[in-house]
Design a protein around this motif. Structure first.
Motif, PDB file in Angstrom:
ATOM      1  N   ILE A  34       6.464  -0.090  -4.375  1.00 32.25           N
ATOM      2  CA  ILE A  34       5.244   0.587  -4.810  1.00 32.25           C
ATOM      3  C   ILE A  34       5.532   2.077  -4.980  1.00 32.25           C
ATOM      4  N   SER A  35       4.904   2.686  -5.970  1.00 32.22           N
ATOM      5  CA  SER A  35       5.060   4.125  -6.184  1.00 32.22           C
ATOM      6  C   SER A  35       3.826   4.633  -6.913  1.00 32.22           C
ATOM      7  N   ARG A  36       3.734   5.938  -7.025  1.00 30.88           N
ATOM      8  CA  ARG A  36       2.592   6.527  -7.721  1.00 30.88           C
ATOM      9  C   ARG A  36       3.006   7.841  -8.357  1.00 30.88           C
ATOM     10  N   ASP A  37       2.279   8.207  -9.399  1.00 28.73           N
ATOM     11  CA  ASP A  37       2.452   9.501 -10.049  1.00 28.73           C
ATOM     12  C   ASP A  37       1.077  10.160 -10.074  1.00 28.73           C
ATOM     13  N   ASN A  38       0.850  11.070  -9.157  1.00 24.33           N
ATOM     14  CA  ASN A  38      -0.468  11.688  -9.062  1.00 24.33           C
ATOM     15  C   ASN A  38      -0.776  12.609 -10.249  1.00 24.33           C
ATOM     16  N   THR A  39       0.256  13.039 -10.964  1.00 23.83           N
ATOM     17  CA  THR A  39       0.015  13.873 -12.145  1.00 23.83           C
ATOM     18  C   THR A  39      -0.510  13.028 -13.309  1.00 23.83           C
ATOM     19  N   LYS A  40      -0.253  11.721 -13.239  1.00 19.90           N
ATOM     20  CA  LYS A  40      -0.698  10.822 -14.302  1.00 19.90           C
ATOM     21  C   LYS A  40      -1.805   9.884 -13.834  1.00 19.90           C
ATOM     22  N   ASN A  41      -2.253  10.054 -12.585  1.00 20.00           N
ATOM     23  CA  ASN A  41      -3.284   9.167 -12.025  1.00 20.00           C
ATOM     24  C   ASN A  41      -2.896   7.695 -12.193  1.00 20.00           C
ATOM     25  N   THR A  42      -1.656   7.391 -11.905  1.00 19.75           N
ATOM     26  CA  THR A  42      -1.148   6.047 -12.131  1.00 19.75           C
ATOM     27  C   THR A  42      -0.402   5.514 -10.907  1.00 19.75           C
ATOM     28  N   SER A  59       0.839  -1.195   0.000  1.00 20.49           N
ATOM     29  CA  SER A  59       0.000   0.000   0.000  1.00 20.49           C
ATOM     30  C   SER A  59       0.871   1.242   0.000  1.00 20.49           C
ATOM     31  N   ILE A  60       0.280   2.353  -0.423  1.00 20.79           N
ATOM     32  CA  ILE A  60       0.986   3.628  -0.457  1.00 20.79           C
ATOM     33  C   ILE A  60       0.026   4.727  -0.056  1.00 20.79           C
ATOM     34  N   GLY A  61       0.521   5.691   0.723  1.00 19.60           N
ATOM     35  CA  GLY A  61      -0.297   6.807   1.112  1.00 19.60           C
ATOM     36  C   GLY A  61      -0.637   7.699  -0.059  1.00 19.60           C
ATOM     37  N   TYR A  62      -1.637   8.560   0.122  1.00 21.06           N
ATOM     38  CA  TYR A  62      -2.120   9.358  -0.999  1.00 21.06           C
ATOM     39  C   TYR A  62      -1.043  10.299  -1.546  1.00 21.06           C
ATOM     40  N   GLY A  63      -0.114  10.708  -0.692  1.00 17.62           N
ATOM     41  CA  GLY A  63       0.955  11.601  -1.138  1.00 17.62           C
ATOM     42  C   GLY A  63       2.173  10.866  -1.666  1.00 17.62           C
ATOM     43  N   GLY A  64       2.227   9.573  -1.406  1.00 19.25           N
ATOM     44  CA  GLY A  64       3.346   8.778  -1.895  1.00 19.25           C
ATOM     45  C   GLY A  64       4.487   8.601  -0.921  1.00 19.25           C
TER      46      GLY A  64
END
Length: 121
Positions: A70-78, A50-55
Protein backbone atom coordinates in the motif's frame (compact mmCIF):
# COMPACT_ATOMS: atom_id res chain seq x y z
CA UNK A 1 -19.02 15.38 -0.16
CA UNK A 2 -16.34 12.72 0.00
CA UNK A 3 -15.76 10.67 -3.13
CA UNK A 4 -13.49 7.71 -3.75
CA UNK A 5 -12.98 6.31 -7.25
CA UNK A 6 -11.12 3.02 -7.60
CA UNK A 7 -9.45 1.83 -10.81
CA UNK A 8 -6.82 -0.55 -12.12
CA UNK A 9 -8.50 -3.90 -11.69
CA UNK A 10 -8.67 -6.57 -14.35
CA UNK A 11 -8.19 -10.21 -15.26
CA UNK A 12 -4.76 -11.62 -14.46
CA UNK A 13 -3.23 -15.08 -14.31
CA UNK A 14 -2.06 -16.57 -11.01
CA UNK A 15 1.34 -15.14 -10.15
CA UNK A 16 0.61 -11.92 -12.00
CA UNK A 17 0.52 -8.33 -10.81
CA UNK A 18 -1.82 -5.35 -10.83
CA UNK A 19 -1.69 -1.84 -9.41
CA UNK A 20 -4.90 -0.38 -8.07
CA UNK A 21 -5.52 3.34 -7.65
CA UNK A 22 -8.04 5.28 -5.62
CA UNK A 23 -8.67 8.94 -6.44
CA UNK A 24 -10.04 10.87 -3.47
CA UNK A 25 -11.92 14.16 -3.45
CA UNK A 26 -14.25 16.16 -1.21
CA UNK A 27 -12.18 15.81 1.96
CA UNK A 28 -8.70 16.64 3.19
CA UNK A 29 -7.03 13.44 2.01
CA UNK A 30 -3.65 14.02 3.62
CA UNK A 31 -5.25 14.17 7.09
CA UNK A 32 -6.79 10.72 6.93
CA UNK A 33 -5.51 7.22 7.40
CA UNK A 34 -6.69 5.16 4.43
CA UNK A 35 -7.39 1.52 3.79
CA UNK A 36 -8.21 -1.10 1.21
CA UNK A 37 -10.90 -3.68 1.77
CA UNK A 38 -12.19 -6.36 -0.58
CA UNK A 39 -15.29 -8.44 -1.07
CA UNK A 40 -15.24 -11.82 -2.75
CA UNK A 41 -18.40 -13.15 -4.39
CA UNK A 42 -20.88 -14.26 -1.76
CA UNK A 43 -18.72 -13.13 1.14
CA UNK A 44 -18.49 -10.13 3.45
CA UNK A 45 -15.98 -7.32 3.43
CA UNK A 46 -12.40 -8.28 4.28
CA UNK A 47 -9.79 -5.83 5.47
CA UNK A 48 -6.67 -5.92 3.27
CA UNK A 49 -4.34 -3.08 4.22
CA UNK A 50 -4.11 0.35 5.83
CA UNK A 51 -1.71 3.28 5.71
CA UNK A 52 -1.19 6.21 8.03
CA UNK A 53 -2.01 9.71 6.88
CA UNK A 54 1.67 10.51 6.32
CA UNK A 55 2.41 7.26 4.55
CA UNK A 56 5.07 6.02 6.96
CA UNK A 57 2.95 3.42 8.78
CA UNK A 58 1.51 0.49 6.86
CA UNK A 59 -0.50 -2.53 7.96
CA UNK A 60 -1.41 -5.73 6.14
CA UNK A 61 -3.67 -8.72 6.58
CA UNK A 62 -1.70 -11.93 6.98
CA UNK A 63 -3.25 -13.23 3.77
CA UNK A 64 -1.56 -10.52 1.67
CA UNK A 65 1.55 -9.65 3.68
CA UNK A 66 4.66 -9.85 1.53
CA UNK A 67 2.65 -9.78 -1.69
CA UNK A 68 0.71 -6.47 -1.58
CA UNK A 69 2.10 -2.99 -1.00
CA UNK A 70 0.00 0.00 0.00
CA UNK A 71 1.18 3.54 -0.71
CA UNK A 72 -0.18 7.03 -1.17
CA UNK A 73 0.63 10.29 -2.89
CA UNK A 74 -0.82 13.13 -0.87
CA UNK A 75 0.07 15.65 -3.59
CA UNK A 76 -2.25 13.77 -5.95
CA UNK A 77 -4.90 12.77 -3.38
CA UNK A 78 -4.41 9.19 -4.51
CA UNK A 79 -4.10 5.87 -2.71
CA UNK A 80 -2.46 2.83 -4.33
CA UNK A 81 -2.29 -0.91 -3.82
CA UNK A 82 0.35 -2.93 -5.66
CA UNK A 83 -0.73 -6.55 -5.95
CA UNK A 84 2.00 -9.09 -6.71
CA UNK A 85 2.08 -12.90 -6.78
CA UNK A 86 -1.67 -12.95 -7.15
CA UNK A 87 -3.62 -16.05 -6.17
CA UNK A 88 -7.07 -17.20 -7.22
CA UNK A 89 -8.29 -16.45 -3.70
CA UNK A 90 -7.45 -12.77 -4.25
CA UNK A 91 -10.38 -12.56 -6.68
CA UNK A 92 -12.69 -9.87 -5.31
CA UNK A 93 -13.96 -6.35 -5.72
CA UNK A 94 -11.47 -4.00 -4.10
CA UNK A 95 -12.54 -0.79 -2.39
CA UNK A 96 -10.63 2.02 -0.78
CA UNK A 97 -11.94 3.58 2.41
CA UNK A 98 -11.26 6.42 4.82
CA UNK A 99 -9.76 5.49 8.17
CA UNK A 100 -8.26 2.28 9.54
CA UNK A 101 -10.65 1.23 12.28
CA UNK A 102 -11.26 -2.34 11.17
CA UNK A 103 -14.61 -2.63 12.86
CA UNK A 104 -15.89 0.39 11.01
CA UNK A 105 -14.28 -0.66 7.74
CA UNK A 106 -16.04 -4.01 7.78
CA UNK A 107 -19.47 -2.65 8.63
CA UNK A 108 -19.58 0.49 6.50
CA UNK A 109 -20.81 0.39 2.93
CA UNK A 110 -17.92 1.46 0.69
CA UNK A 111 -18.20 4.92 -0.84
CA UNK A 112 -16.92 3.97 -4.27
CA UNK A 113 -17.94 1.47 -6.88
CA UNK A 114 -14.83 -0.62 -6.39
CA UNK A 115 -12.57 -2.24 -8.96
CA UNK A 116 -12.82 -5.91 -9.88
CA UNK A 117 -9.76 -8.13 -9.65
CA UNK A 118 -10.11 -11.58 -11.17
CA UNK A 119 -7.26 -14.06 -10.86
CA UNK A 120 -7.73 -17.01 -13.18
CA UNK A 121 -5.82 -19.14 -15.63
Amino acid sequence: EAQLVESGGGLVQPGGSLKLSCAASGFYFSSYDMSWVRQAPGKGLEWVSSIGYGGASTYYADTVKGRFTISRDNTKNTLYLQLNSLKTEDTATYYCAKGRDRGALLTTTPLGQGTQVTVSS
